[in-house]
Design a protein around this motif. Structure first.
Motif, PDB file in Angstrom:
ATOM      1  N   SER A  23      -3.069   9.843   4.842  1.00  0.00           N
ATOM      2  CA  SER A  23      -2.392  10.602   5.922  1.00  0.00           C
ATOM      3  C   SER A  23      -0.969  10.650   6.150  1.00  0.00           C
ATOM      4  O   SER A  23      -0.289  11.474   6.590  1.00  0.00           O
ATOM      5  CB  SER A  23      -3.046  10.149   7.270  1.00  0.00           C
ATOM      6  OG  SER A  23      -4.386   9.928   7.211  1.00  0.00           O
ATOM      7  N   ILE A  24      -0.336   9.305   5.635  1.00  0.00           N
ATOM      8  CA  ILE A  24       0.971   9.348   5.619  1.00  0.00           C
ATOM      9  C   ILE A  24       1.835  10.421   5.048  1.00  0.00           C
ATOM     10  O   ILE A  24       1.548  10.543   3.709  1.00  0.00           O
ATOM     11  CB  ILE A  24       1.653   8.060   5.150  1.00  0.00           C
ATOM     12  CG1 ILE A  24       0.940   6.833   6.056  1.00  0.00           C
ATOM     13  CG2 ILE A  24       3.044   7.812   5.305  1.00  0.00           C
ATOM     14  CD1 ILE A  24       1.230   5.549   5.403  1.00  0.00           C
ATOM     15  N   PRO A  25       2.686  11.071   5.479  1.00  0.00           N
ATOM     16  CA  PRO A  25       3.298  12.274   4.820  1.00  0.00           C
ATOM     17  C   PRO A  25       3.944  11.740   3.506  1.00  0.00           C
ATOM     18  O   PRO A  25       4.327  10.884   3.450  1.00  0.00           O
ATOM     19  CB  PRO A  25       4.374  12.868   5.883  1.00  0.00           C
ATOM     20  CG  PRO A  25       3.865  12.341   7.040  1.00  0.00           C
ATOM     21  CD  PRO A  25       2.972  11.226   6.907  1.00  0.00           C
ATOM     22  N   ILE A  26       4.073  12.499   2.503  1.00  0.00           N
ATOM     23  CA  ILE A  26       4.478  12.302   1.300  1.00  0.00           C
ATOM     24  C   ILE A  26       3.867  11.486   0.291  1.00  0.00           C
ATOM     25  O   ILE A  26       3.209  11.835  -0.843  1.00  0.00           O
ATOM     26  CB  ILE A  26       6.079  11.722   1.168  1.00  0.00           C
ATOM     27  CG1 ILE A  26       7.069  12.752   1.964  1.00  0.00           C
ATOM     28  CG2 ILE A  26       6.527  11.578  -0.491  1.00  0.00           C
ATOM     29  CD1 ILE A  26       8.573  12.499   2.042  1.00  0.00           C
ATOM     30  N   ILE A  27       3.161  10.504   0.897  1.00  0.00           N
ATOM     31  CA  ILE A  27       2.340   9.478   0.241  1.00  0.00           C
ATOM     32  C   ILE A  27       1.100  10.144  -0.152  1.00  0.00           C
ATOM     33  O   ILE A  27       0.629   9.827  -1.132  1.00  0.00           O
ATOM     34  CB  ILE A  27       2.286   8.066   1.046  1.00  0.00           C
ATOM     35  CG1 ILE A  27       3.488   7.470   0.847  1.00  0.00           C
ATOM     36  CG2 ILE A  27       1.336   7.248   0.266  1.00  0.00           C
ATOM     37  CD1 ILE A  27       3.723   5.841   1.753  1.00  0.00           C
ATOM     38  N   ASN A  28       0.505  10.729   0.929  1.00  0.00           N
ATOM     39  CA  ASN A  28      -0.740  11.418   0.845  1.00  0.00           C
ATOM     40  C   ASN A  28      -0.693  12.494  -0.326  1.00  0.00           C
ATOM     41  O   ASN A  28      -1.652  12.951  -0.777  1.00  0.00           O
ATOM     42  CB  ASN A  28      -1.218  12.015   1.917  1.00  0.00           C
ATOM     43  CG  ASN A  28      -0.042  13.266   2.435  1.00  0.00           C
ATOM     44  OD1 ASN A  28       1.022  13.643   1.866  1.00  0.00           O
ATOM     45  ND2 ASN A  28      -0.449  13.957   3.698  1.00  0.00           N
ATOM     46  N   MET A  29       0.498  12.918  -1.086  1.00  0.00           N
ATOM     47  CA  MET A  29       0.282  13.853  -2.131  1.00  0.00           C
ATOM     48  C   MET A  29      -0.163  13.120  -3.287  1.00  0.00           C
ATOM     49  O   MET A  29      -0.501  13.747  -4.303  1.00  0.00           O
ATOM     50  CB  MET A  29       1.742  14.203  -2.362  1.00  0.00           C
ATOM     51  CG  MET A  29       2.143  15.363  -1.226  1.00  0.00           C
ATOM     52  SD  MET A  29       4.017  15.904  -1.441  1.00  0.00           S
ATOM     53  CE  MET A  29       3.677  17.141  -2.555  1.00  0.00           C
ATOM     54  N   GLY A  30      -0.242  11.853  -3.246  1.00  0.00           N
ATOM     55  CA  GLY A  30      -0.958  11.188  -4.441  1.00  0.00           C
ATOM     56  C   GLY A  30      -2.378  11.467  -4.745  1.00  0.00           C
ATOM     57  O   GLY A  30      -2.837  11.304  -5.652  1.00  0.00           O
ATOM     58  N   ASN A  31      -3.005  12.164  -3.608  1.00  0.00           N
ATOM     59  CA  ASN A  31      -4.235  12.483  -3.739  1.00  0.00           C
ATOM     60  C   ASN A  31      -4.440  13.528  -4.386  1.00  0.00           C
ATOM     61  O   ASN A  31      -5.410  14.145  -5.081  1.00  0.00           O
ATOM     62  CB  ASN A  31      -4.918  12.926  -2.305  1.00  0.00           C
ATOM     63  CG  ASN A  31      -5.661  11.596  -1.878  1.00  0.00           C
ATOM     64  OD1 ASN A  31      -5.889  10.592  -2.374  1.00  0.00           O
ATOM     65  ND2 ASN A  31      -5.487  11.707  -0.260  1.00  0.00           N
ATOM     66  N   CYS A  32      -3.167  14.495  -4.899  1.00  0.00           N
ATOM     67  CA  CYS A  32      -3.140  15.608  -5.859  1.00  0.00           C
ATOM     68  C   CYS A  32      -3.570  14.816  -7.242  1.00  0.00           C
ATOM     69  O   CYS A  32      -3.739  15.746  -8.231  1.00  0.00           O
ATOM     70  CB  CYS A  32      -1.967  16.228  -5.717  1.00  0.00           C
ATOM     71  SG  CYS A  32      -1.666  17.115  -4.348  1.00  0.00           S
TER      72      CYS A  32
END
Lengths: 176, 174
Positions: A23-32
């Motif tokens: 959910s945390i912005p930017i960090i959540n891009m790790g799910n990509c």
């Protein structure tokens, strides 16, 4: 005889890890990266469970899968709540912004895609559709990938305690 | 040694359960692969089809960056997932199809986690080298490295799910 520890606490912690990191912005891009945080959360939950196991207990892949599955389900709930919080109080909706930027960047996708996205974003307010679809999507995706994380965890941590025990016994014997 | 009839019937029940579980995994994987492949076809259809395609595309957005330049295209539209994810999912499907030929139903033991490490190594190296700028990786190598990961993961997931679906009698062992 020692009892096996409960599965709920490690699953909740694993789920919280998934929810926060997704959910945390930017960090959540790790799910990509192949749902890194979701798989990681399932694996973390499995680790916490394995740590509390008595050494006599044989840690099975099925147990890892259950903890992963529960972590994924809790992760979907925590993640949706946190996303709601970020949208309601901070006005952040990074997931939607990323999707919109991909569509707007001429991604060979039809314009109808943007209309669907608009239905989720009613004049800057939180659309109930977004919450419903977001939660159901997360429940499916998280339960699959966190289960995979739990199974990977069970492959990594299986019987390590037994290995440690036998190696310490052999070293003691060697010292004698 | 001759098997007792009760033990034999339990074994048959367990095998049947395993086959049902396997069928479920295979069906789910085929549906999953069908969904991301059908998205570009839906993009080329009427308005309702396009909206359905958009929903599928949003669904896969939770798992993949969906960058068009890193995705396979069909009818001029990208798949709902990138080339590597396409490889991973098709690799998993391939691993699932091959599973009964390469491993016995009764064998619930997971392979060593080191297999996962070696399977992820090509994709990891590819990722790092392309980020540094030393290597430009095309769609085919990306999907091949994905196939290796997906195929390996299938040999972890399937026995784990067999183990999860409990035997009718907990004491029953092969």
């Amino acid at each position: 005889m020692k009892e096996t520890p409960g599965k709920l606490t490690p699953s909740l912690i694993g789920g919280l890890t998934i929810g926060v990191l997704s959910s945390i912005p930017i960090i959540n891009m790790g799910n990509c990266l192949c749902c890194m945080w979701i798989i990681g959360g399932g694996l973390f939950g499995t680790y916490l469970y394995w740590r509390e196991l008595p050494s006599s207990h044989v840690f099975t892949a099925g147990e890892g899968a259950i903890i992963g599955l529960l972590s994924g389900l809790f992760g979907a709930l925590f993640g949706t709540l946190l996303n709601y919080f970020f949208m309601a109080f901070l006005g952040l909706n990074t997931g939607q912004e990323i999707l919109r930027s991909i569509i707007e960047s001429g991604n060979d996708l039809p314009s109808e895609f943007e209309e669907v996205l608009d239905e989720f974003d009613s004049a800057g307010k939180i659309a109930p559709l977004f919450v419903v679809f977001g939660l159901s999507f997360s429940l499916i995706v998280n339960s699959i990938f966190a289960t995979i994380g739990g199974i990977i965890g069970s492959a990594i941590f299986k019987n390590k305690k037994t290995v440690k025990k036998t190696t310490s016994k052999t070293t003691k014997k060697a010292k004698k | 040694m001759k098997k007792e009839p009760l033990q034999y019937s339990i074994r048959q029940k367990v095998l049947a359960q395993h086959k049902i579980t396997y069928g479920f995994i295979l069906t789910l994987t085929m549906v999953w692969c069908f969904l991301f492949v059908v998205t570009p076809i839906l993009c080329d259809s009427n308005v309702t089809g396009k909206k359905a395609g958009a929903l599928i595309w949003l669904f896969f957005g939770a798992t993949c960056h969906q960058m068009a330049e890193r995705s396979f295209h069909l009818f001029g539209h990208p798949f709902a997932v990138c080339a590597r994810c396409t490889g991973i999912y098709f690799g998993f499907l391939l691993g699932t199809i091959l599973y009964p030929f390469l491993k016995k139903w009764e064998n619930h033991a997971l392979p060593s986690w080191k297999w996962l490490f070696w399977a992820a190594l090509p994709a990891g190296l590819e990722f790092i080298l392309s980020k540094i700028g030393l290597l430009h990786v095309g769609l085919i190598p990306r999907s091949i490295s994905g196939i290796i990961i997906g195929g390996t993961v299938a040999f972890f997931i399937i026995p784990a799910l067999f183990d999860l679906i409990k035997t009718p009698n907990k004491k029953a062992r092969y």
